[in-house]
Design a protein around this motif. Structure first.
Motif, PDB file in Angstrom:
ATOM      1  N   MET A 183     -40.631 -14.604  16.523  1.00 10.19           N
ATOM      2  CA  MET A 183     -41.332 -13.689  17.412  1.00 10.19           C
ATOM      3  C   MET A 183     -41.299 -12.262  16.863  1.00 10.19           C
ATOM      4  SD  MET A 183     -42.587 -15.646  19.588  1.00 10.19           S
ATOM      5  CE  MET A 183     -43.323 -14.318  20.543  1.00 10.19           C
ATOM      6  N   ALA A 184     -40.205 -11.891  16.197  1.00 13.39           N
ATOM      7  CA  ALA A 184     -40.150 -10.569  15.578  1.00 13.39           C
ATOM      8  C   ALA A 184     -41.193 -10.450  14.472  1.00 13.39           C
ATOM      9  CB  ALA A 184     -38.754 -10.312  15.017  1.00 13.39           C
ATOM     10  N   GLY A 185     -41.370 -11.517  13.682  1.00 10.60           N
ATOM     11  CA  GLY A 185     -42.416 -11.498  12.667  1.00 10.60           C
ATOM     12  C   GLY A 185     -43.804 -11.391  13.259  1.00 10.60           C
ATOM     13  N   VAL A 186     -44.046 -12.114  14.345  1.00 12.03           N
ATOM     14  CA  VAL A 186     -45.344 -12.018  15.021  1.00 12.03           C
ATOM     15  C   VAL A 186     -45.576 -10.599  15.534  1.00 12.03           C
ATOM     16  CG1 VAL A 186     -46.681 -12.827  16.999  1.00 12.03           C
ATOM     17  CG2 VAL A 186     -45.367 -14.459  15.639  1.00 12.03           C
ATOM     18  N   LEU A 187     -44.533  -9.980  16.097  1.00 11.40           N
ATOM     19  CA  LEU A 187     -44.667  -8.618  16.612  1.00 11.40           C
ATOM     20  C   LEU A 187     -45.002  -7.640  15.492  1.00 11.40           C
ATOM     21  CD1 LEU A 187     -44.396  -6.664  18.998  1.00 11.40           C
ATOM     22  CD2 LEU A 187     -41.961  -6.484  18.474  1.00 11.40           C
ATOM     23  N   VAL A 188     -44.376  -7.808  14.341  1.00 10.01           N
ATOM     24  CA  VAL A 188     -44.672  -6.920  13.205  1.00 10.01           C
ATOM     25  C   VAL A 188     -46.127  -7.065  12.779  1.00 10.01           C
ATOM     26  CG1 VAL A 188     -44.140  -6.446  10.788  1.00 10.01           C
ATOM     27  CG2 VAL A 188     -42.296  -6.844  12.394  1.00 10.01           C
ATOM     28  N   LEU A 189     -46.620  -8.297  12.703  1.00 10.97           N
ATOM     29  CA  LEU A 189     -48.014  -8.504  12.314  1.00 10.97           C
ATOM     30  C   LEU A 189     -48.983  -7.955  13.351  1.00 10.97           C
ATOM     31  CD1 LEU A 189     -47.917 -12.124  10.830  1.00 10.97           C
ATOM     32  CD2 LEU A 189     -48.010  -9.955   9.608  1.00 10.97           C
ATOM     33  N   VAL A 190     -48.664  -8.128  14.624  1.00  7.17           N
ATOM     34  CA  VAL A 190     -49.553  -7.631  15.684  1.00  7.17           C
ATOM     35  C   VAL A 190     -49.625  -6.110  15.666  1.00  7.17           C
ATOM     36  CG1 VAL A 190     -49.832  -7.458  18.182  1.00  7.17           C
ATOM     37  CG2 VAL A 190     -49.284  -9.655  17.155  1.00  7.17           C
ATOM     38  N   LEU A 191     -48.504  -5.453  15.425  1.00  2.00           N
ATOM     39  CA  LEU A 191     -48.482  -3.991  15.445  1.00  2.00           C
ATOM     40  C   LEU A 191     -49.012  -3.374  14.160  1.00  2.00           C
ATOM     41  CD1 LEU A 191     -45.035  -3.269  17.154  1.00  2.00           C
ATOM     42  CD2 LEU A 191     -47.315  -3.153  18.169  1.00  2.00           C
ATOM     43  N   THR A 192     -49.094  -4.144  13.083  1.00  2.59           N
ATOM     44  CA  THR A 192     -49.530  -3.569  11.806  1.00  2.59           C
ATOM     45  C   THR A 192     -50.963  -3.060  11.887  1.00  2.59           C
ATOM     46  OG1 THR A 192     -48.024  -4.983  10.550  1.00  2.59           O
ATOM     47  CG2 THR A 192     -49.897  -4.050   9.369  1.00  2.59           C
ATOM     48  N   GLY A 193     -51.850  -3.853  12.486  1.00  2.00           N
ATOM     49  CA  GLY A 193     -53.251  -3.429  12.584  1.00  2.00           C
ATOM     50  C   GLY A 193     -53.439  -2.132  13.345  1.00  2.00           C
ATOM     51  N   PRO A 194     -52.961  -2.026  14.594  1.00  2.00           N
ATOM     52  CA  PRO A 194     -53.115  -0.755  15.321  1.00  2.00           C
ATOM     53  C   PRO A 194     -52.420   0.418  14.645  1.00  2.00           C
ATOM     54  CG  PRO A 194     -52.555  -2.537  16.835  1.00  2.00           C
ATOM     55  CD  PRO A 194     -52.420  -3.089  15.460  1.00  2.00           C
ATOM     56  N   VAL A 195     -51.254   0.187  14.045  1.00  2.36           N
ATOM     57  CA  VAL A 195     -50.552   1.291  13.368  1.00  2.36           C
ATOM     58  C   VAL A 195     -51.361   1.790  12.189  1.00  2.36           C
ATOM     59  CG1 VAL A 195     -48.515   1.862  12.006  1.00  2.36           C
ATOM     60  CG2 VAL A 195     -48.263   0.617  14.133  1.00  2.36           C
ATOM     61  N   VAL A 196     -51.925   0.877  11.402  1.00  7.85           N
ATOM     62  CA  VAL A 196     -52.748   1.281  10.255  1.00  7.85           C
ATOM     63  C   VAL A 196     -53.981   2.040  10.730  1.00  7.85           C
ATOM     64  CG1 VAL A 196     -54.172   0.396   8.376  1.00  7.85           C
ATOM     65  CG2 VAL A 196     -51.908  -0.552   8.759  1.00  7.85           C
ATOM     66  N   ALA A 197     -54.617   1.561  11.801  1.00  3.11           N
ATOM     67  CA  ALA A 197     -55.807   2.249  12.316  1.00  3.11           C
ATOM     68  C   ALA A 197     -55.476   3.659  12.799  1.00  3.11           C
ATOM     69  CB  ALA A 197     -56.426   1.428  13.452  1.00  3.11           C
ATOM     70  N   LEU A 198     -54.346   3.827  13.471  1.00  2.00           N
ATOM     71  CA  LEU A 198     -53.976   5.147  13.960  1.00  2.00           C
ATOM     72  C   LEU A 198     -53.560   6.074  12.828  1.00  2.00           C
ATOM     73  CD1 LEU A 198     -51.954   4.129  17.144  1.00  2.00           C
ATOM     74  CD2 LEU A 198     -54.188   5.219  17.079  1.00  2.00           C
ATOM     75  N   LEU A 199     -52.866   5.547  11.838  1.00  2.00           N
ATOM     76  CA  LEU A 199     -52.457   6.395  10.714  1.00  2.00           C
ATOM     77  C   LEU A 199     -53.641   6.790   9.842  1.00  2.00           C
ATOM     78  CD1 LEU A 199     -49.159   4.636   9.567  1.00  2.00           C
ATOM     79  CD2 LEU A 199     -49.383   6.743  10.867  1.00  2.00           C
ATOM     80  N   ALA A 200     -54.661   5.947   9.782  1.00  2.00           N
ATOM     81  CA  ALA A 200     -55.802   6.231   8.915  1.00  2.00           C
ATOM     82  C   ALA A 200     -56.636   7.408   9.406  1.00  2.00           C
ATOM     83  CB  ALA A 200     -56.686   4.990   8.792  1.00  2.00           C
ATOM     84  N   VAL A 201     -56.518   7.781  10.668  1.00  2.00           N
ATOM     85  CA  VAL A 201     -57.339   8.875  11.203  1.00  2.00           C
ATOM     86  C   VAL A 201     -56.652  10.225  11.067  1.00  2.00           C
ATOM     87  CG1 VAL A 201     -58.460   7.332  12.835  1.00  2.00           C
ATOM     88  CG2 VAL A 201     -56.414   8.575  13.541  1.00  2.00           C
ATOM     89  N   THR A 202     -55.437  10.263  10.530  1.00  2.00           N
ATOM     90  CA  THR A 202     -54.715  11.521  10.350  1.00  2.00           C
ATOM     91  C   THR A 202     -54.396  11.715   8.882  1.00  2.00           C
ATOM     92  OG1 THR A 202     -52.552  10.480  10.714  1.00  2.00           O
ATOM     93  CG2 THR A 202     -53.695  11.353  12.647  1.00  2.00           C
ATOM     94  N   VAL A 203     -54.295  12.968   8.474  1.00  2.00           N
ATOM     95  CA  VAL A 203     -53.990  13.282   7.082  1.00  2.00           C
ATOM     96  C   VAL A 203     -52.585  12.828   6.731  1.00  2.00           C
ATOM     97  CG1 VAL A 203     -53.774  15.151   5.404  1.00  2.00           C
ATOM     98  CG2 VAL A 203     -55.581  15.224   7.130  1.00  2.00           C
ATOM     99  N   ILE A 204     -51.635  13.071   7.627  1.00  2.00           N
ATOM    100  CA  ILE A 204     -50.254  12.653   7.377  1.00  2.00           C
ATOM    101  C   ILE A 204     -50.159  11.137   7.324  1.00  2.00           C
ATOM    102  CG2 ILE A 204     -47.891  12.747   8.268  1.00  2.00           C
ATOM    103  CD1 ILE A 204     -48.573  15.377   9.575  1.00  2.00           C
ATOM    104  N   GLY A 205     -50.908  10.454   8.188  1.00  2.00           N
ATOM    105  CA  GLY A 205     -50.849   9.002   8.220  1.00  2.00           C
ATOM    106  C   GLY A 205     -51.380   8.351   6.960  1.00  2.00           C
ATOM    107  N   ILE A 206     -52.407   8.941   6.329  1.00  2.00           N
ATOM    108  CA  ILE A 206     -52.942   8.374   5.096  1.00  2.00           C
ATOM    109  C   ILE A 206     -51.880   8.369   4.002  1.00  2.00           C
ATOM    110  CG2 ILE A 206     -54.648   8.735   3.274  1.00  2.00           C
ATOM    111  CD1 ILE A 206     -56.560   9.768   5.383  1.00  2.00           C
TER     112      ILE A 206
END
Length: 506
Positions: A183-206
């Motif tokens: 379940m921890a692995g599933v949680l990491v995969l589920v959160l990876t997409g939204p985290v990448v999308a949010l980081l991609a819209v900021t200069v620091i996140g890129i």
């Protein structure tokens, strides 16, 4: 170019077509409006009224045949015999063209890439058609696949030998809590997409994205090694988890078992996905456990309380009689009366009993001069709760929102996050709190009691953006952490405490 009357586009014999992993032959006298073939070869002896697209396959247009639309060939060879025609464009991507010298398509001829690219793509066709499409990762009769398996084996074996403790810790976590690890692995995969999308819209996140992807890749590989070791230990028990010989034996056994399952259709893809998620969860939990072991929570020093003086002992009836008290007064003193005054006639002085202290008595209000400005004194106060910190943050957001709305910026919403970060960093460095923190009686202090430095508050502010960007997961960490630290608290080495009323600002 109009179609020939011999091959009419409208009428009997007119068919659209799509083929996946199969060859297609358009016989003489047949007609297709559009034809798309993927992973297959095409022979046209008749007529294609529309477009013909061939991906990772060869196409041959026989003499007298025609393609009235566009001919597209990707990663294959296009053979045009004398007397064949192409009505519109001829597009060739990563392939070769074999046509007469006088051949000309109806419009343009476009060639993209080199034939070597098409050759490489064509070599992957058998693996795709007889491997991935059947749900297996290893096709036994394809030689280059075993080369890839050998490389992966030596890379994972090297990691198992160089980092035995890390792989052993991950394998132990799988053995102890397999469901929680998955379940921890599933949680990491589920959160990876939204985290990448949010980081991609900021200069620091890129700038953070390469580190994030690198960490996930390392965790995936280490987790694969741990899964192999776990499978090996399940088949042959390993007595010493630290032994390199036994750990290597367990890893090799598990790798062989996994490799065999990869050859089985459908089961291979399922095992690959499950083992990858399980390994990712094991590596993540092992990292968290190792981080807690290397960075244990700070032990709060017990608050020193002044010793409570013992309650006064009332005099016995004999002492009261000797001092000249009446029997009733002596009886009242024995019952703990609130006020008892007695005169010693022999000594000539007066003895007055102090009033007893009641449990419900309200202590006098503390003043600013009663508190110490030493930052180490703040560590003795209780940690602020999630609700208190959320209330202070909401007040700060409201204040910054009002200031940006009243500013002369063209679009204040575009600068709100930047202004909010600068506001927090400046107030933390100046007063170790914000205006919302002052109202909610909160202070930020380092875990070692040292004064806050600018680098501390700067790191805390930048990581705070990440804590909130991950759907507030970094801030919600306060609810489960024993020291009530968020992610930005842990990275910057700080805690937030609740101070008494009238506590002075630094």
């Amino acid at each position: 170019m109009l179609p020939s009357p011999e091959f009419p586009c409208d009428g009997i014999g007119h068919n659209p077509g799509f083929r996946l992993g199969q060859d297609q032959v358009v016989r003489k006298g047949d007609a297709f409006r559009d034809l798309v073939v993927v992973f297959g070869n095409v022979l046209v002896e008749g007529h294609v009224c529309g477009d013909l697209s061939v991906t990772l396959g060869d196409v041959r247009i026989a003499s007298g045949a025609s393609v009235e639309g566009t001919l597209v060939v990707v990663g294959g060879k296009a053979t045009i015999e004398p007397g064949a025609s192409v009505g519109q464009e001829l597009v060739l991507v990563g392939g070769t063209l074999d046509a007469p010298a006088d051949f000309r398509p109806g419009r343009e001829q476009i060639v993209v890439g080199v034939p070597l690219l098409g050759t490489g793509l064509r070599q992957s066709v058998p693996y795709i058609t007889r491997g991935l499409l059947l749900g297996r990762l290893i096709v036994p009769d394809i030689g280059w696949v075993w080369g890839v398996v050998a490389v992966l084996f030596f890379v994972q074996l090297l990691l198992n030998l160089l980092f035995p403790r890390a792989t052993a810790a991950s394998a132990t976590i799988i053995a102890e809590r397999p469901l929680s690890t998955f379940m921890a692995g599933v949680l990491v995969l589920v959160l990876t997409g939204p985290v990448v999308a949010l980081l991609a819209v900021t200069v620091i996140g890129i700038a953070v994205l390469p580190v994030l992807f690198g960490g996930l890749l390392i965790a995936w590989i280490v987790g694969k090694v741990a899964v192999n070791r776990w499978i090996g230990t399940r088949l042959f028990e390993q007595d010493d988890m630290e032994s390199r010989v036994e750990s290597t034996r367990s890893f090799v056994i598990g790798f062989v078992v996994i490799t065999i399952t990869y050859m089985i259709p459908l089961l291979g893809v399922v095992v690959w996905g499950l083992s990858g998620v399980l390994g990712l969860g094991a590596a993540t939990l092992a990292f968290v456990r190792g981080y807690r072991r290397e960075n244990p929570p700070a032990v709060r020093a017990p608050r020193e309380t002044p010793p409570v003086p013992p309650p006064p002992v009332p005099p016995s009836p004999f002492e009261a009689a000797a001092l000249g008290a009446t029997p009733a007064l002596a009886e009242g003193a024995g019952a703990g009366d609130a006020d008892l005054s007695m005169h010693r006639s022999t000594l000539g002085d007066t003895y007055t009993m102090p009033p007893p202290a009641f449990a419900g008595a309200v202590p006098p209000a503390a003043h600013a001069s009663d508190f110490s400005l030493d930052p180490r004194a703040l560590l003795a106060y209780p940690r602020a709760s999630f609700g208190e910190r959320a209330a202070a943050f909401a007040l700060d957001v409201l204040l910054v929102g009002m200031l940006t709305a009243m500013s002369s910026l063209r679009d204040p919403s575009d600068y709100f996050v930047q202004v909010l970060v600068v506001y927090h960093v400046a107030f933390w460095f100046w007063k170790a709190t914000t205006l919302g923190g002052i109202i909610c009686q909160l202070r930020v202090v380092r875990v070692d009691g040292a004064p806050l430095r600018f680098v501390d508050v700067l790191v805390r502010g930048l990581v705070g953006v990440f804590s909130i960007a991950t759907f507030g997961l970094g801030a919600l960490w306060i609810l489960r952490d024993p020291e009530r630290q968020s992610w930005h608290d842990k990275v910057s080495g700080t805690v937030v405490v609740r101070v008494p009323k009238h506590y002075p600002l630094p």
